[in-house]
Write a protein that holds these residues in place. Structure first.
Motif, short mmCIF file in Angstrom:
data_model
loop_
_atom_site.label_atom_id
_atom_site.label_comp_id
_atom_site.label_asym_id
_atom_site.label_seq_id
_atom_site.Cartn_x
_atom_site.Cartn_y
_atom_site.Cartn_z
N ILE A 11 -6.66 -28.26 -15.62
CA ILE A 11 -7.06 -27.73 -14.32
C ILE A 11 -7.73 -26.38 -14.44
O ILE A 11 -8.37 -25.92 -13.51
CB ILE A 11 -5.85 -27.64 -13.37
N LEU A 12 -7.55 -25.73 -15.59
CA LEU A 12 -8.16 -24.43 -15.76
C LEU A 12 -9.59 -24.51 -16.25
O LEU A 12 -10.27 -23.51 -16.37
CB LEU A 12 -7.33 -23.57 -16.74
N GLY A 13 -10.03 -25.71 -16.55
CA GLY A 13 -11.41 -25.87 -16.99
C GLY A 13 -11.56 -25.54 -18.46
O GLY A 13 -10.63 -25.11 -19.14
N PRO A 14 -12.73 -25.72 -19.01
CA PRO A 14 -12.97 -25.45 -20.41
C PRO A 14 -12.89 -23.96 -20.72
O PRO A 14 -13.23 -23.12 -19.88
CB PRO A 14 -14.40 -25.97 -20.62
N THR A 15 -12.43 -23.64 -21.89
CA THR A 15 -12.34 -22.25 -22.31
C THR A 15 -13.65 -21.82 -22.94
O THR A 15 -14.44 -22.63 -23.41
CB THR A 15 -11.20 -22.06 -23.32
N SER A 16 -13.87 -20.52 -22.93
CA SER A 16 -15.12 -19.98 -23.45
C SER A 16 -15.07 -19.93 -24.97
O SER A 16 -14.02 -19.71 -25.57
CB SER A 16 -15.34 -18.59 -22.88
N GLU A 17 -16.22 -20.11 -25.57
CA GLU A 17 -16.32 -20.00 -27.02
C GLU A 17 -16.83 -18.63 -27.45
O GLU A 17 -17.11 -18.41 -28.61
CB GLU A 17 -17.26 -21.09 -27.55
N ILE A 18 -16.99 -17.73 -26.50
CA ILE A 18 -17.47 -16.40 -26.82
C ILE A 18 -16.36 -15.61 -27.51
O ILE A 18 -15.19 -15.68 -27.12
CB ILE A 18 -17.93 -15.68 -25.55
N ALA A 19 -16.71 -14.87 -28.51
CA ALA A 19 -15.73 -14.14 -29.30
C ALA A 19 -15.09 -13.03 -28.50
O ALA A 19 -15.62 -12.56 -27.49
CB ALA A 19 -16.40 -13.58 -30.55
N LEU A 20 -13.91 -12.61 -29.00
CA LEU A 20 -13.18 -11.54 -28.33
C LEU A 20 -14.00 -10.26 -28.28
O LEU A 20 -13.90 -9.49 -27.32
CB LEU A 20 -11.85 -11.30 -29.05
N LEU A 67 -13.26 -8.22 -15.51
CA LEU A 67 -12.27 -9.16 -16.04
C LEU A 67 -12.04 -10.33 -15.11
O LEU A 67 -11.87 -11.47 -15.55
CB LEU A 67 -10.95 -8.42 -16.30
N LEU A 68 -12.06 -10.05 -13.82
CA LEU A 68 -11.88 -11.11 -12.83
C LEU A 68 -12.96 -12.17 -12.95
O LEU A 68 -12.68 -13.37 -12.99
CB LEU A 68 -11.88 -10.49 -11.44
N PHE A 69 -14.21 -11.74 -13.06
CA PHE A 69 -15.30 -12.71 -13.15
C PHE A 69 -15.34 -13.39 -14.51
O PHE A 69 -15.75 -14.55 -14.60
CB PHE A 69 -16.63 -12.01 -12.85
N ILE A 70 -14.94 -12.69 -15.55
CA ILE A 70 -14.85 -13.35 -16.86
C ILE A 70 -13.81 -14.46 -16.82
O ILE A 70 -14.01 -15.55 -17.37
CB ILE A 70 -14.51 -12.33 -17.95
N ALA A 71 -12.69 -14.20 -16.15
CA ALA A 71 -11.59 -15.16 -16.12
C ALA A 71 -11.93 -16.41 -15.31
O ALA A 71 -11.47 -17.51 -15.65
CB ALA A 71 -10.34 -14.50 -15.57
N ILE A 72 -12.72 -16.26 -14.26
CA ILE A 72 -12.94 -17.40 -13.37
C ILE A 72 -14.26 -18.12 -13.60
O ILE A 72 -14.44 -19.22 -13.07
CB ILE A 72 -12.87 -16.97 -11.89
N GLN A 73 -15.17 -17.52 -14.39
CA GLN A 73 -16.48 -18.14 -14.48
C GLN A 73 -16.49 -19.44 -15.26
O GLN A 73 -17.46 -20.19 -15.19
CB GLN A 73 -17.48 -17.16 -15.11
N TRP A 74 -15.43 -19.73 -15.98
CA TRP A 74 -15.38 -20.97 -16.74
C TRP A 74 -14.63 -22.09 -16.01
O TRP A 74 -14.46 -23.17 -16.54
CB TRP A 74 -14.70 -20.73 -18.09
N SER A 75 -14.17 -21.80 -14.79
CA SER A 75 -13.37 -22.80 -14.09
C SER A 75 -13.67 -22.79 -12.60
O SER A 75 -13.45 -21.77 -11.93
CB SER A 75 -11.87 -22.53 -14.32
N GLY A 81 -9.59 -21.17 -6.01
CA GLY A 81 -8.27 -20.60 -5.75
C GLY A 81 -8.32 -19.11 -5.49
O GLY A 81 -7.61 -18.59 -4.63
N LEU A 82 -9.18 -18.41 -6.23
CA LEU A 82 -9.32 -16.98 -6.02
C LEU A 82 -9.89 -16.69 -4.64
O LEU A 82 -9.47 -15.75 -3.97
CB LEU A 82 -10.22 -16.39 -7.09
N ALA A 115 -19.83 -8.80 -16.70
CA ALA A 115 -19.06 -10.03 -16.86
C ALA A 115 -19.93 -11.21 -17.28
O ALA A 115 -19.45 -12.15 -17.92
CB ALA A 115 -18.34 -10.37 -15.55
N THR A 116 -21.21 -11.16 -16.92
CA THR A 116 -22.13 -12.23 -17.29
C THR A 116 -23.02 -11.85 -18.47
O THR A 116 -23.98 -12.55 -18.78
CB THR A 116 -23.01 -12.61 -16.09
N TYR A 117 -22.70 -10.69 -19.10
CA TYR A 117 -23.37 -10.24 -20.33
C TYR A 117 -24.85 -9.95 -20.12
O TYR A 117 -25.64 -10.12 -21.03
CB TYR A 117 -23.15 -11.25 -21.46
N ASN A 118 -25.21 -9.52 -18.91
CA ASN A 118 -26.60 -9.15 -18.61
C ASN A 118 -26.72 -7.63 -18.67
O ASN A 118 -26.93 -6.96 -17.66
CB ASN A 118 -27.00 -9.68 -17.23
#
Length: 229
Positions: A11-20, A67-75, A81-82, A115-118
């Motif tokens: 339900i959380l959707g796919p996780t990001s493959e971007i490095a820490l 952080l909020l947008f990083i957390a939700i942009q993949w789901s 819910g947010l 959050a979108t790396y722009n």
């Protein structure tokens, strides 16, 4: 009885493959942008001492929004819910000056950009903001302010009895020292009187302490409260 294992959907959707490291860089850029906005607010917003103090939230809001947008942009479920959760949040702190909203929007825009790396867009944003603020500081008191009648406000508050006694002398003082002088409104209540006037420029060149001293000498022995916007 055999045990049946049920695989629940993710339900959380796919996780990001971007490095820490990318996440950390985004947070650092967001914090730097928040600090820059904080500094611009203090440097260019002349009424920050009388405003709502909205700049105090910049340093926390920037990284938090990122952080909020990083957390939700993949789901998508998390995003929806947010949206429902934030519908219960109400902020009652008044924004005393619409100019403060502009600085808040810069924090939000730069945080979403991080959050979108722009990062390039953040740089363009701050270049444009700095250009506008510097141009406003340079031309605001030398020419562009004079193009708009009533572009500044002055509110004078004093006891009602003293206002009645010194009204003519005070108006003459204002006409002599304020260019484009125009009375917007006059109100009296609870023993005090308030005079709201519009003007384009002042001969005192923002030396409002000296302006107040000279005005009080005109209406002596009364004292006045000033608000200049």
């Amino acid at each position: 009885m055999p045990i049946v294992l049920i695989e629940w959907p993710d339900i959380l959707g796919p996780t990001s493959e971007i490095a820490l490291e990318e996440y950390l860089l985004a947070m650092v850029v967001s914090l730097a942008a928040s600090i820059a906005t904080y500094a611009l607010y203090l440097l260019f917003y002349r009424d920050w001492q009388r405003g709502a103090g909205i700049h105090r939230v910049f340093l926390l809001a920037g990284p938090a929004i990122t952080l909020l947008f990083i957390a939700i942009q993949w789901s998508l479920p998390l995003s929806l819910g947010l949206l429902g959760a934030l519908s219960f949040v109400r902020f009652r702190t008044p924004i005393k000056d619409p100019a403060e909203i502009g600085y808040l929007l810069v924090v939000i825009a730069s945080s979403i950009g991080a959050a979108t790396y722009n990062y390039e867009l953040i740089g363009i944003l701050f270049a444009a903001v700095a250009l506008v603020l510097v141009g406003q500081r340079i031309f605001g008191s030398t020419g562009l302010r004079g193009l708009t009648a009533g572009s500044r406000d002055l509110i004078i508050t004093m006891p009602a009895a003293d206002y009645t006694q010194h009204e003519a002398a005070m108006l003459e003082f204002l006409r002599s020292n304020l260019r484009g002088f125009r009375i917007a409104s006059t109100t009296q209540s609870a023993g005090s009187a308030s005079l709201h006037v519009n003007f384009r420029r002042s001969r005192y060149d923002d030396r409002w302490g000296e302006f107040r001293t000279d005005l009080e000498s005109t209406v002596a022995p009364s004292s006045v409260d000033l608000y200049v916007g």
